[in-house]
Scaffold this active site. Structure first.
Site, mmCIF file in Angstrom:
data_model
loop_
_atom_site.group_PDB
_atom_site.id
_atom_site.type_symbol
_atom_site.label_atom_id
_atom_site.label_comp_id
_atom_site.label_asym_id
_atom_site.label_seq_id
_atom_site.Cartn_x
_atom_site.Cartn_y
_atom_site.Cartn_z
ATOM 1 N N SER A 148 46.941 39.459 45.280
ATOM 2 C CA SER A 148 46.126 40.539 44.825
ATOM 3 C C SER A 148 47.112 41.799 45.318
ATOM 4 O O SER A 148 48.442 41.744 45.866
ATOM 5 C CB SER A 148 44.774 41.332 45.958
ATOM 6 O OG SER A 148 46.012 41.472 47.461
ATOM 7 N N ASP A 206 45.979 38.376 41.117
ATOM 8 C CA ASP A 206 45.179 38.799 41.247
ATOM 9 C C ASP A 206 44.260 40.210 41.030
ATOM 10 O O ASP A 206 45.175 40.718 42.220
ATOM 11 C CB ASP A 206 44.227 38.756 42.045
ATOM 12 C CG ASP A 206 42.890 38.453 42.151
ATOM 13 O OD1 ASP A 206 41.749 38.054 41.357
ATOM 14 O OD2 ASP A 206 42.482 38.600 43.511
ATOM 15 N N HIS A 207 43.620 40.699 40.128
ATOM 16 C CA HIS A 207 43.150 41.893 40.671
ATOM 17 C C HIS A 207 44.351 43.533 40.068
ATOM 18 O O HIS A 207 44.935 44.201 40.733
ATOM 19 C CB HIS A 207 42.104 42.113 41.854
ATOM 20 C CG HIS A 207 40.918 41.620 42.056
ATOM 21 N ND1 HIS A 207 39.825 42.732 41.119
ATOM 22 C CD2 HIS A 207 40.222 40.967 42.445
ATOM 23 C CE1 HIS A 207 38.928 42.274 41.202
ATOM 24 N NE2 HIS A 207 38.749 40.523 42.151
ATOM 25 N N ASP A 246 42.561 44.139 35.972
ATOM 26 C CA ASP A 246 41.614 44.551 36.295
ATOM 27 C C ASP A 246 41.320 46.441 35.595
ATOM 28 O O ASP A 246 41.525 46.866 36.287
ATOM 29 C CB ASP A 246 41.170 44.414 37.617
ATOM 30 C CG ASP A 246 39.837 45.251 37.879
ATOM 31 O OD1 ASP A 246 39.287 45.901 37.236
ATOM 32 O OD2 ASP A 246 39.884 44.808 39.383
ATOM 33 N N GLU A 304 38.402 41.640 33.665
ATOM 34 C CA GLU A 304 36.430 41.962 33.786
ATOM 35 C C GLU A 304 36.219 42.739 33.042
ATOM 36 O O GLU A 304 36.921 43.999 32.633
ATOM 37 C CB GLU A 304 37.503 42.781 35.328
ATOM 38 C CG GLU A 304 36.038 42.548 35.880
ATOM 39 C CD GLU A 304 35.710 42.906 37.305
ATOM 40 O OE1 GLU A 304 37.007 42.696 38.273
ATOM 41 O OE2 GLU A 304 34.651 44.004 37.855
ATOM 42 N N HIS A 323 32.772 40.948 46.525
ATOM 43 C CA HIS A 323 33.637 40.758 47.173
ATOM 44 C C HIS A 323 33.423 41.041 48.751
ATOM 45 O O HIS A 323 32.671 42.442 49.209
ATOM 46 C CB HIS A 323 34.147 41.865 46.726
ATOM 47 C CG HIS A 323 35.224 41.580 45.596
ATOM 48 N ND1 HIS A 323 35.040 42.117 44.404
ATOM 49 C CD2 HIS A 323 35.998 40.536 45.199
ATOM 50 C CE1 HIS A 323 35.562 41.685 43.538
ATOM 51 N NE2 HIS A 323 36.538 40.601 44.177
ATOM 52 N N HIS A 352 33.926 35.700 40.995
ATOM 53 C CA HIS A 352 34.748 36.787 42.112
ATOM 54 C C HIS A 352 34.245 37.399 43.652
ATOM 55 O O HIS A 352 32.821 37.148 43.239
ATOM 56 C CB HIS A 352 35.284 38.283 41.519
ATOM 57 C CG HIS A 352 36.385 37.971 41.397
ATOM 58 N ND1 HIS A 352 37.275 39.121 41.339
ATOM 59 C CD2 HIS A 352 36.899 37.543 39.432
ATOM 60 C CE1 HIS A 352 38.394 38.575 40.303
ATOM 61 N NE2 HIS A 352 38.174 37.471 39.692
ATOM 62 N N ASN A 409 36.631 32.101 42.817
ATOM 63 C CA ASN A 409 37.443 32.549 43.545
ATOM 64 C C ASN A 409 37.168 33.104 45.317
ATOM 65 O O ASN A 409 36.120 33.833 45.017
ATOM 66 C CB ASN A 409 37.836 34.231 43.395
ATOM 67 C CG ASN A 409 38.757 34.457 41.858
ATOM 68 O OD1 ASN A 409 39.381 33.670 42.098
ATOM 69 N ND2 ASN A 409 39.228 35.884 41.485
#
Ligand code: G3H
Ligand code: ZN
Length: 277
Positions: free
Chosen positions: A50, A83-84, A105, A135, A177, A205, A227
């Site tokens: 991330s 990621d993200h 993202d 996303e 999350h 997610h 994820n």
């Protein structure tokens, strides 16, 4: 085996109605554990890093290169994924380094800006043979700023995929999350409605908060990339804590990090089998 393409791994899983575990890396021990667990299960996996983890290390290159080396030495297909990422510069750096997939993202941006930037990322990534996840709609709980209860509308997801050309779409269907209790309830009918409306694989997610049997139901309903981060960190940290508590005189990090790596690999194997068998 060379690192794998996200689209190849997800499309094979989608046609077999299987889920693919995508696990977050913080240290090299996480990458080693994830690949060992997936290898023991004989299934592909995704190693993901991330933007927050990059910030923790202060740079992408060292940890990113370690992930690529671990993936290339695996005997199952391993995708190396960013990621993200909220910054396009970090996306560019990951692609230049050899990551086979990135998540851009832009979910907190105004819709038109998210669309335009995602499109640019897709053009750049596809030019290098890499894949893009993006996303639409917010996944509850990220950094405490997304309200749980947010849901993606199938028609919005379909438009987003069509207008951006992305390869996988992250959707908000009830997860949140960083949950440490596995009590989340997903909207399975919504998952199926989104799956029927969009041509690319769906990404869940915040899967740490979803109990085992419900993860299976989510895959059956239409989720493909699952994820998982917090749950694995809990497994890793529990093993470190137990090792340190068992021997207060211990000084060699290999003893407690090794124990954590072994425990994490076992849990990855279990989860990969749960999602894919
Ligand atoms: O992008 C990574 C994840 O969505 C992981 O979320 O820490 O709640 O499992 P989690
Ligand atoms: Zn996430």
């Amino acid at each position: 085996m060379p690192r794998a393409a996200l689209t190849d791994v997800l499309s094979a899983a989608q046609s077999g109605r299987r889920g693919v575990g995508a696990f977050n890396v913080i240290q090299v021990e996480h990458a080693e554990a994830i690949v060992a667990g997936a290898g023991a299960a004989g299934r592909p996996t995704v190693l993901q890093l991330s933007e927050n983890a990059v910030r923790y290390h202060g740079a992408l290159a060292a940890v990113g290169r370690a992930m690529l080396a671990v993936a290339d030495a695996a005997d199952v297909p391993v995708v190396v994924h960013l990621d993200h990422a909220t910054g396009v510069e970090l996306v560019e750096e990951a692609l230049d380094l050899g990551f086979t997939s990135v998540m851009y993202d832009g979910s907190t941006l105004p819709v038109e800006e998210n669309l335009a930037t995602t499109r640019r990322v897709v053009e750049r990534a596809h030019g290098l043979g890499a894949s893009v996840e993006a996303e639409i709609g917010e996944i509850g709980g990220k950094d405490g700023v997304h309200a749980p209860g947010v849901r993606t509308r199938p028609e919005d997801a379909a438009r987003f995929v069509q207008e951006t050309g992305i390869d996988a779409v992250a959707v908000a269907v009830g997860s949140s999350h960083a949950m440490t209790e596995r009590t989340a309830r997903l909207d399975l009918d919504l998952i199926t409605a989104i799956r029927d409306a969009v041509p690319v694989p769906l990404v869940l997610h915040g899967s740490s908060g979803v109990p085992d049997d419900h993860l299976r139901e989510a895959v059956t309903a239409g989720m493909t990339k699952i994820n998982i981060s917090t749950h694995l960190n809990a497994t890793f940290t529990r093993a470190v804590r137990d090792a340190l508590a068992a021997d207060p005189a211990l000084v060699d990090p290999r003893t407690y990090l090794g124990a954590a790596r072994t425990a994490t690999a076992r849990e990855v194997e279990r989860l990969v089998r749960l999602l894919a068998d």
